[in-house]
Design a protein around this motif. Structure first.
Motif, PDB file in Angstrom:
ATOM      1  N   VAL A   1       0.721  -1.083   0.163  1.00  0.00           N
ATOM      2  CA  VAL A   1       0.070  -0.036   0.018  1.00  0.00           C
ATOM      3  C   VAL A   1       0.885   1.148  -0.152  1.00  0.00           C
ATOM      4  O   VAL A   1       1.816   1.264   0.706  1.00  0.00           O
ATOM      5  CB  VAL A   1      -0.876   0.065   1.310  1.00  0.00           C
TER       6      VAL A   1
ATOM      7  N   MET B   1      -0.488   6.719   1.978  1.00  0.00           N
ATOM      8  CA  MET B   1      -1.914   6.457   2.645  1.00  0.00           C
ATOM      9  C   MET B   1      -1.790   6.409   4.000  1.00  0.00           C
ATOM     10  O   MET B   1      -2.812   6.815   4.787  1.00  0.00           O
ATOM     11  CB  MET B   1      -2.213   4.990   2.162  1.00  0.00           C
TER      12      MET B   1
ATOM     13  N   THR C   1     -10.379   2.708   2.099  1.00  0.00           N
ATOM     14  CA  THR C   1     -10.685   1.930   0.836  1.00  0.00           C
ATOM     15  C   THR C   1     -10.867   2.799  -0.276  1.00  0.00           C
ATOM     16  O   THR C   1     -10.614   2.692  -1.631  1.00  0.00           O
ATOM     17  CB  THR C   1     -11.844   0.822   1.050  1.00  0.00           C
TER      18      THR C   1
ATOM     19  N   LEU D   1      -7.839   4.540  -1.581  1.00  0.00           N
ATOM     20  CA  LEU D   1      -6.905   3.522  -2.531  1.00  0.00           C
ATOM     21  C   LEU D   1      -6.783   3.963  -3.869  1.00  0.00           C
ATOM     22  O   LEU D   1      -5.755   3.846  -4.693  1.00  0.00           O
ATOM     23  CB  LEU D   1      -7.218   2.141  -2.278  1.00  0.00           C
TER      24      LEU D   1
ATOM     25  N   ASN E   1      -4.322   4.077  -7.099  1.00  0.00           N
ATOM     26  CA  ASN E   1      -4.328   3.030  -7.940  1.00  0.00           C
ATOM     27  C   ASN E   1      -5.378   3.239  -9.170  1.00  0.00           C
ATOM     28  O   ASN E   1      -6.585   2.803  -9.424  1.00  0.00           O
ATOM     29  CB  ASN E   1      -4.926   1.769  -7.506  1.00  0.00           C
TER      30      ASN E   1
ATOM     31  N   LYS F   1      -4.366  -5.452  -1.149  1.00  0.00           N
ATOM     32  CA  LYS F   1      -4.235  -4.367  -0.112  1.00  0.00           C
ATOM     33  C   LYS F   1      -5.247  -4.157   0.980  1.00  0.00           C
ATOM     34  O   LYS F   1      -5.076  -3.551   1.960  1.00  0.00           O
ATOM     35  CB  LYS F   1      -4.311  -3.017  -1.057  1.00  0.00           C
TER      36      LYS F   1
END
Ligand code: SDX
Length: 392
Positions: free
Chosen positions: A78, A82, A103, A106, A110, A132
């Motif tokens: 990750v 973050m 979540t 993320l 990505n 992840k």
């Protein structure tokens, strides 16, 4: 005039889709993933195997399972940035709120996972989140306990590695201590999918707008948080603790649960579909006895739970409403015996439900389901002219 629209509160009698993933029969207490019974899968399969089965429709052979785990491990880092988002939360933040936010966040790291127009792109976004999400689960626990974050050990299995990221036990322990890992593996399998429940329907309808997989899952985490849904496993332990504090007076709580003027419900009891024993509750109840026995944990809460269950199963109000223990009634007792904090119980439910949410979202996208957009019956004001401020 309401035309063709009929209202079905909570969609109790409405089917939202055709699905080939999970079959459950509420009268007979049957639950099957892709045709395999939950009893067999809980005994004979492991969580990652069941994840593969739910998502791709078949039990993987050895090569497929190894490639699946290698691909997931490849994607299990990750982005360090973050951690800044995690740092922004107070320690007191409920882990479900942290998990849903992380979540969603993320996606920023990505961005390619939003477009799933090719099989490879869809597969890649699936292995990314399977790699992840467990890290985010572990981070939410370590954050609230003020403990250092960890990326685990790729030489361990999927569930062992999750446990290590959460508890940072020495790697050698995992060879000696399979009880906890076996119990955790079984619990995650039992939570893995449950056809069109509230949080899964949330994942589907969010994804139906072609919002990406990660934000659809974040929406599912939020829906699961509610005490009427996944949040019930935390509420069950809080209820059992309250009963224990009250000297084990289960009768008082039974009376509260039946009192129409009291919003209190017997948490962990009742189900929209199961009008018989929840087959998962049966397996988890047995596992609770076994795990606590193996761990040598004497927990009076388990006895209170059993007493409460016995009373409820003999009580007219509960019998006529076909209220039985559900998946949430005994699961928290095992999580507690494992040293998992009570406000992390619903996070464990989300971890278990992850493959089911992914499978249902993937099926919805592959079947090109239309965007979810129900109608209503309007019961508001008729047309009326605007009133200027000085006339109100
Ligand atoms: C999960 O859908 C899924 O599959 C969910 C789940 C999954 O795997 O995804 O299985 C996971 O969410 C399990 C359920 C966890 N929730 C709880 O344990 C919370 C307590 N249970 C209830 O809130 C309730 O049973 C629900 C929410 C689970 C189901 O609610 P329904 O189907 O909408 O039923 P209802 O609220 O209409 O209740 C029917 C009657 C009512 O009485 P009357 O108005 O007919 O007189 O039963 C009563 C309710 O008051 N009732 C309860 C009760 N559950 C229902 N009374 C006391 N205690 C309870 N637990």
């Amino acid at each position: 005039a309401t035309g063709m629209v009929t209202i079905d509160p909570g969609y109790k009698n409405t089917g939202s889709c055709e699905s080939a993933i999970t079959f459950l029969d509420g009268e007979k207490g049957i639950l099957r993933y892709r045709g395999y019974s939950i009893e067999e899968l809980a005994e004979k399969a492991d969580f990652l195997e069941v994840a593969y089965l739910l998502i791709f429709g078949e039990l993987p052979n050895k090569a497929q399972l190894e490639k699946f785990y290698d691909d997931i491990t490849e994607e299990s880092q990750v982005d360090e940035e973050m951690k800044k988002i995690l740092d922004g939360f107070p320690k007191s933040a409920h882990p479900m709120g942290v998990l849903s936010s992380l979540t969603s966040a993320l996606v920023a790291f990505n961005p390619s996972t939003v477009d799933v127009s090719s099989d490879e792109a869809m597969y890649n976004s699936i292995v990314r989140i399977l790699g992840k999400f467990p890290v985010l689960v572990a981070w939410t626990m370590r954050k609230k306990m003020g403990l250092p974050l960890d990326y685990g050990d790729d030489n361990l299995g999927y569930v062992e590695n999750i446990h290590k990221m959460m508890f940072k036990k020495p790697t050698k322990d995992y060879v000696k201590n399979p009880i906890v890992i076996d119990a955790l593996d079984k619990l995650l399998i039992l939570h893995a999918d449950h056809e069109q429940n509230c949080s899964t329907s949330t994942v589907r309808i969010t994804g139906s707008s072609h919002a990406g997989l990660f934000v659809s899952l974040a929406a599912g985490v939020s829906a699961l948080w509610g005490p009427l849904h996944g949040g019930a496993n935390q509420a069950v332990l809080e209820m059992l603790e309250a009963i224990k504090e009250d000297g084990g007076d289960t009768k008082k709580y039974m009376a509260k649960a039946k009192d129409k003027n009291d919003p209190f419900r017997l948490m962990g009891f009742g189900h929209r579909v199961y009008k018989n024993f929840d087959p998962r509750a049966k397996i988890i109840k047995k596992a609770a006895d076994q795990v606590l026995g193996d761990l040598g944990v004497e927990d009076p809460i388990l006895d209170i739970a059993k007493g409460l269950e016995k009373e409820a199963l003999e009580d007219q109000y509960f019998v006529e409403r076909k209220l039985y223990p559900n998946v949430d009634f005994y699961s928290g007792i095992i999580y507690r015996a494992m040293g998992i904090p009570v406000d992390m119980f619903t996070v464990m439910f989300a971890l278990g439900r992850l493959p089911g949410w992914i499978a249902q979202w993937r099926e919805m996208r592959l079947r090109k389901e239309p965007i979810g957009r129900p109608r209503q019956i309007y019961i508001g004001e008729n047309h009326r002219p605007f009133v200027p401020l000085d006339k109100r």
